[in-house]
Design a protein around this motif. Structure first.
Motif, PDB file in Angstrom:
ATOM      1  N   ASP A  94       0.776  -1.282   0.118  1.00 19.78           N
ATOM      2  CA  ASP A  94      -0.071  -0.068  -0.072  1.00 19.78           C
ATOM      3  C   ASP A  94       0.885   1.209   0.003  1.00 19.78           C
ATOM      4  O   ASP A  94       0.224   2.358   0.120  1.00 19.78           O
ATOM      5  N   ASP A  95       2.088   1.160  -0.264  1.00 17.80           N
ATOM      6  CA  ASP A  95       3.016   2.372  -0.324  1.00 17.80           C
ATOM      7  C   ASP A  95       3.635   2.830   0.996  1.00 17.80           C
ATOM      8  O   ASP A  95       4.128   4.030   1.098  1.00 17.80           O
ATOM      9  N   ARG A  96       3.105   2.411   2.016  1.00 14.81           N
ATOM     10  CA  ARG A  96       3.364   2.833   3.491  1.00 14.81           C
ATOM     11  C   ARG A  96       4.780   2.357   3.711  1.00 14.81           C
ATOM     12  O   ARG A  96       5.348   1.311   3.373  1.00 14.81           O
ATOM     13  N   VAL A  97       5.597   3.377   4.284  1.00  9.70           N
ATOM     14  CA  VAL A  97       6.983   3.258   4.805  1.00  9.70           C
ATOM     15  C   VAL A  97       7.221   2.238   6.065  1.00  9.70           C
ATOM     16  O   VAL A  97       6.485   2.629   7.060  1.00  9.70           O
ATOM     17  N   GLY A  98       7.855   0.975   5.922  1.00  6.27           N
ATOM     18  CA  GLY A  98       7.871   0.297   7.337  1.00  6.27           C
ATOM     19  C   GLY A  98       9.281   0.594   7.793  1.00  6.27           C
ATOM     20  O   GLY A  98       9.127   0.691   9.271  1.00  6.27           O
ATOM     21  N   TYR A  99      10.270   1.152   7.033  1.00 12.18           N
ATOM     22  CA  TYR A  99      11.645   1.489   7.768  1.00 12.18           C
ATOM     23  C   TYR A  99      12.404   2.218   6.497  1.00 12.18           C
ATOM     24  O   TYR A  99      12.170   1.872   5.458  1.00 12.18           O
ATOM     25  N   TRP A 100      13.431   2.878   7.247  1.00 15.14           N
ATOM     26  CA  TRP A 100      14.494   3.399   6.415  1.00 15.14           C
ATOM     27  C   TRP A 100      15.751   2.869   6.961  1.00 15.14           C
ATOM     28  O   TRP A 100      15.903   2.612   8.262  1.00 15.14           O
ATOM     29  N   SER A 101      16.698   2.269   6.159  1.00 15.00           N
ATOM     30  CA  SER A 101      17.956   1.864   7.035  1.00 15.00           C
ATOM     31  C   SER A 101      19.219   2.136   6.007  1.00 15.00           C
ATOM     32  O   SER A 101      19.070   2.383   4.802  1.00 15.00           O
ATOM     33  N   ARG A 102      20.256   2.372   6.868  1.00 17.22           N
ATOM     34  CA  ARG A 102      21.566   2.760   6.234  1.00 17.22           C
ATOM     35  C   ARG A 102      22.463   1.753   6.653  1.00 17.22           C
ATOM     36  O   ARG A 102      22.632   1.630   7.788  1.00 17.22           O
ATOM     37  N   GLU A 103      23.445   1.242   5.716  1.00 16.11           N
ATOM     38  CA  GLU A 103      24.276   0.001   6.087  1.00 16.11           C
ATOM     39  C   GLU A 103      25.739   0.337   5.472  1.00 16.11           C
ATOM     40  O   GLU A 103      25.781   0.803   4.300  1.00 16.11           O
ATOM     41  N   VAL A 104      26.699  -0.003   6.249  1.00 17.25           N
ATOM     42  CA  VAL A 104      27.990   0.048   5.481  1.00 17.25           C
ATOM     43  C   VAL A 104      28.604  -1.527   5.776  1.00 17.25           C
ATOM     44  O   VAL A 104      28.381  -1.939   6.851  1.00 17.25           O
ATOM     45  N   GLN A 105      29.448  -1.939   4.940  1.00 19.43           N
ATOM     46  CA  GLN A 105      30.195  -3.146   5.180  1.00 19.43           C
ATOM     47  C   GLN A 105      31.423  -3.092   4.842  1.00 19.43           C
ATOM     48  O   GLN A 105      32.023  -2.302   4.166  1.00 19.43           O
ATOM     49  N   LEU A 106      32.366  -3.737   5.724  1.00 17.61           N
ATOM     50  CA  LEU A 106      33.673  -3.823   5.600  1.00 17.61           C
ATOM     51  C   LEU A 106      34.173  -5.035   4.508  1.00 17.61           C
ATOM     52  O   LEU A 106      33.021  -5.520   4.222  1.00 17.61           O
ATOM     53  N   ALA A 107      35.457  -5.266   4.380  1.00 23.07           N
ATOM     54  CA  ALA A 107      35.451  -6.364   3.196  1.00 23.07           C
ATOM     55  C   ALA A 107      34.988  -7.624   3.820  1.00 23.07           C
ATOM     56  O   ALA A 107      35.118  -8.031   4.910  1.00 23.07           O
ATOM     57  N   ALA A 108      34.295  -8.220   2.695  1.00 22.41           N
ATOM     58  CA  ALA A 108      33.465  -9.350   3.111  1.00 22.41           C
ATOM     59  C   ALA A 108      34.433 -10.815   2.857  1.00 22.41           C
ATOM     60  O   ALA A 108      35.077 -10.902   1.959  1.00 22.41           O
ATOM     61  N   PRO A 109      34.230 -11.620   3.774  1.00 18.90           N
ATOM     62  CA  PRO A 109      34.978 -12.886   3.778  1.00 18.90           C
ATOM     63  C   PRO A 109      34.318 -13.683   2.579  1.00 18.90           C
ATOM     64  O   PRO A 109      33.239 -13.175   2.075  1.00 18.90           O
ATOM     65  N   VAL A 110      34.947 -14.803   2.041  1.00 18.41           N
ATOM     66  CA  VAL A 110      34.380 -15.713   1.240  1.00 18.41           C
ATOM     67  C   VAL A 110      32.977 -16.058   1.427  1.00 18.41           C
ATOM     68  O   VAL A 110      32.739 -16.589   2.412  1.00 18.41           O
ATOM     69  N   GLY A 111      32.295 -15.825   0.318  1.00 21.84           N
ATOM     70  CA  GLY A 111      30.942 -16.649   0.503  1.00 21.84           C
ATOM     71  C   GLY A 111      29.915 -15.408   1.062  1.00 21.84           C
ATOM     72  O   GLY A 111      28.764 -15.509   1.019  1.00 21.84           O
ATOM     73  N   LEU A 112      30.453 -14.117   1.325  1.00 20.95           N
ATOM     74  CA  LEU A 112      29.591 -13.199   1.717  1.00 20.95           C
ATOM     75  C   LEU A 112      29.657 -12.063   0.723  1.00 20.95           C
ATOM     76  O   LEU A 112      29.183 -10.658   1.193  1.00 20.95           O
ATOM     77  N   ARG A 113      30.222 -12.040  -0.313  1.00 22.01           N
ATOM     78  CA  ARG A 113      30.359 -10.857  -1.098  1.00 22.01           C
ATOM     79  C   ARG A 113      29.051 -10.395  -1.897  1.00 22.01           C
ATOM     80  O   ARG A 113      28.208 -11.446  -2.171  1.00 22.01           O
ATOM     81  N   ASN A 114      28.783  -9.384  -1.718  1.00 24.53           N
ATOM     82  CA  ASN A 114      27.463  -8.896  -2.381  1.00 24.53           C
ATOM     83  C   ASN A 114      27.232  -9.186  -3.774  1.00 24.53           C
ATOM     84  O   ASN A 114      28.353  -8.952  -4.640  1.00 24.53           O
ATOM     85  N   ALA A 115      26.172  -9.858  -4.372  1.00 21.61           N
ATOM     86  CA  ALA A 115      26.150 -10.119  -5.769  1.00 21.61           C
ATOM     87  C   ALA A 115      24.760  -9.466  -6.084  1.00 21.61           C
ATOM     88  O   ALA A 115      23.803  -9.901  -5.035  1.00 21.61           O
ATOM     89  N   LEU A 116      24.568  -9.192  -7.359  1.00 23.17           N
ATOM     90  CA  LEU A 116      23.254  -8.863  -7.832  1.00 23.17           C
ATOM     91  C   LEU A 116      23.053  -9.606  -9.146  1.00 23.17           C
ATOM     92  O   LEU A 116      23.794  -9.769 -10.180  1.00 23.17           O
ATOM     93  N   ILE A 117      21.995 -10.535  -9.018  1.00 23.68           N
ATOM     94  CA  ILE A 117      21.612 -11.563 -10.114  1.00 23.68           C
ATOM     95  C   ILE A 117      20.458 -10.832 -10.981  1.00 23.68           C
ATOM     96  O   ILE A 117      19.405 -10.310 -10.608  1.00 23.68           O
ATOM     97  N   ARG A 118      20.571 -10.342 -12.244  1.00 19.76           N
ATOM     98  CA  ARG A 118      19.630  -9.922 -13.049  1.00 19.76           C
ATOM     99  C   ARG A 118      19.679 -10.672 -14.398  1.00 19.76           C
ATOM    100  O   ARG A 118      20.587 -11.018 -14.836  1.00 19.76           O
ATOM    101  N   ARG A 119      18.427 -10.644 -15.095  1.00 20.01           N
ATOM    102  CA  ARG A 119      18.169 -11.074 -16.308  1.00 20.01           C
ATOM    103  C   ARG A 119      18.844 -10.172 -17.460  1.00 20.01           C
ATOM    104  O   ARG A 119      18.746  -8.923 -17.273  1.00 20.01           O
ATOM    105  N   VAL A 120      19.119 -10.695 -18.627  1.00 19.21           N
ATOM    106  CA  VAL A 120      19.690 -10.112 -19.576  1.00 19.21           C
ATOM    107  C   VAL A 120      18.736 -10.145 -20.804  1.00 19.21           C
ATOM    108  O   VAL A 120      18.318 -11.262 -21.339  1.00 19.21           O
ATOM    109  N   HIS A 121      18.349  -8.984 -21.177  1.00 19.07           N
ATOM    110  CA  HIS A 121      17.534  -8.905 -22.374  1.00 19.07           C
ATOM    111  C   HIS A 121      18.035  -8.273 -23.575  1.00 19.07           C
ATOM    112  O   HIS A 121      18.681  -7.130 -23.521  1.00 19.07           O
ATOM    113  N   ARG A 122      18.285  -9.223 -24.507  1.00 18.05           N
ATOM    114  CA  ARG A 122      18.974  -8.751 -25.830  1.00 18.05           C
ATOM    115  C   ARG A 122      17.704  -8.010 -26.806  1.00 18.05           C
ATOM    116  O   ARG A 122      16.476  -8.413 -26.951  1.00 18.05           O
ATOM    117  N   ALA A 123      18.267  -7.083 -27.568  1.00 18.22           N
ATOM    118  CA  ALA A 123      17.552  -6.450 -28.435  1.00 18.22           C
ATOM    119  C   ALA A 123      17.005  -7.346 -29.512  1.00 18.22           C
ATOM    120  O   ALA A 123      17.679  -8.089 -29.946  1.00 18.22           O
TER     121      ALA A 123
END
Length: 235
Positions: free
Chosen positions: A206-235
């Protein structure tokens, strides 16, 4: 961070996904194996493709994404840090640095778009991995009642308890910043080192805000690196 809501068909398909090394069976065969209708299987495959688990090609079978288990922490899905750390094979520890109810006032350091005068629960938390500080989050959760809240709870659970918002979406902004002295002290890290800062807004259907959050991370150990999975659309 939160595991996306599952249904039984997706759970069964994920079990087959984890066992498959090349392609998944055809939709009719998947329907037999899962006990679901072909329509339910097709819808589940669409959702799994959106999340990066499989790739589907018209006229061909469904191929599992074999690289997915090695990507670490997904920033396109919401999980509690303790679950992510445990899932990567490490021992998590959560330290509640501070927790207080405050009334928001105009400030140059504000990172939210809540109205001035809003009462929020402000928490600062630090997660450690095998005893080494890893991530710090400052959360602002609007409070609409005097109910007792457990500040150590995940922020999306706090939102539901504090303001009744079942968070359905997050908007995420990513910046490279120099670590300020206050957060550096909480993390036991040198001030002014470069870090990635992520700012989230969690809101409901319903577009109501539940929270705002601000986060920082130090160098991540193996297995915790941030990753973004996204689909690739070709023209």
């Amino acid at each position: 961070m939160r595991v996306p809501e599952q249904d039984p068909v997706i759970d069964r398909l994920l079990a087959l996904w984890s066992e498959s090394d090349r392609t998944l069976p055809s939709e009719p065969r998947l329907a037999e194996l899962t006990g679901a209708s072909r329509a339910s299987v097709r819808e589940a495959l669409i959702r799994l493709e959106e999340r990066g688990y499989v790739h589907r090609t018209q006229g061909a079978r469904t191929t599992p994404n074999r690289r997915l288990p090695a990507v670490g922490r997904r920033i396109d899905e919401q999980f509690d840090h303790s679950l992510s750390i445990t899932g990567a094979g490490y021992t998590p520890h959560l330290a509640l640095v501070s927790s207080e109810r405050v009334v928001l006032a105009p400030s140059a350091t504000r990172f939210d778009d809540l109205a001035d005068g809003t009462t929020v629960l402000r928490t600062v938390k630090v997660w450690s991995v095998d005893g080494a500080p890893y991530a710090l989050a400052e959360d602002l959760v609007p409070v609409s009642s005097a109910a007792e809240l457990d500040p150590r709870s995940p922020v999306f659970d706090l939102a539901e308890a504090a303001n009744g918002v079942q968070v359905a979406w997050e908007t995420l902004w990513v910046d490279a910043v120099a670590l300020d002295e206050e957060r550096a002290a909480a993390l036991g890290a040198p001030a002014a080192i470069p870090v990635i800062e992520m700012t989230y807004c969690g809101y409901g259907a319903d577009d109501r805000v539940g929270y705002w959050s601000r986060e920082v991370q130090l160098a991540a150990p193996v297995g915790l690196r941030n990753a973004l999975i996204r689909r690739v659309h070709r023209a």
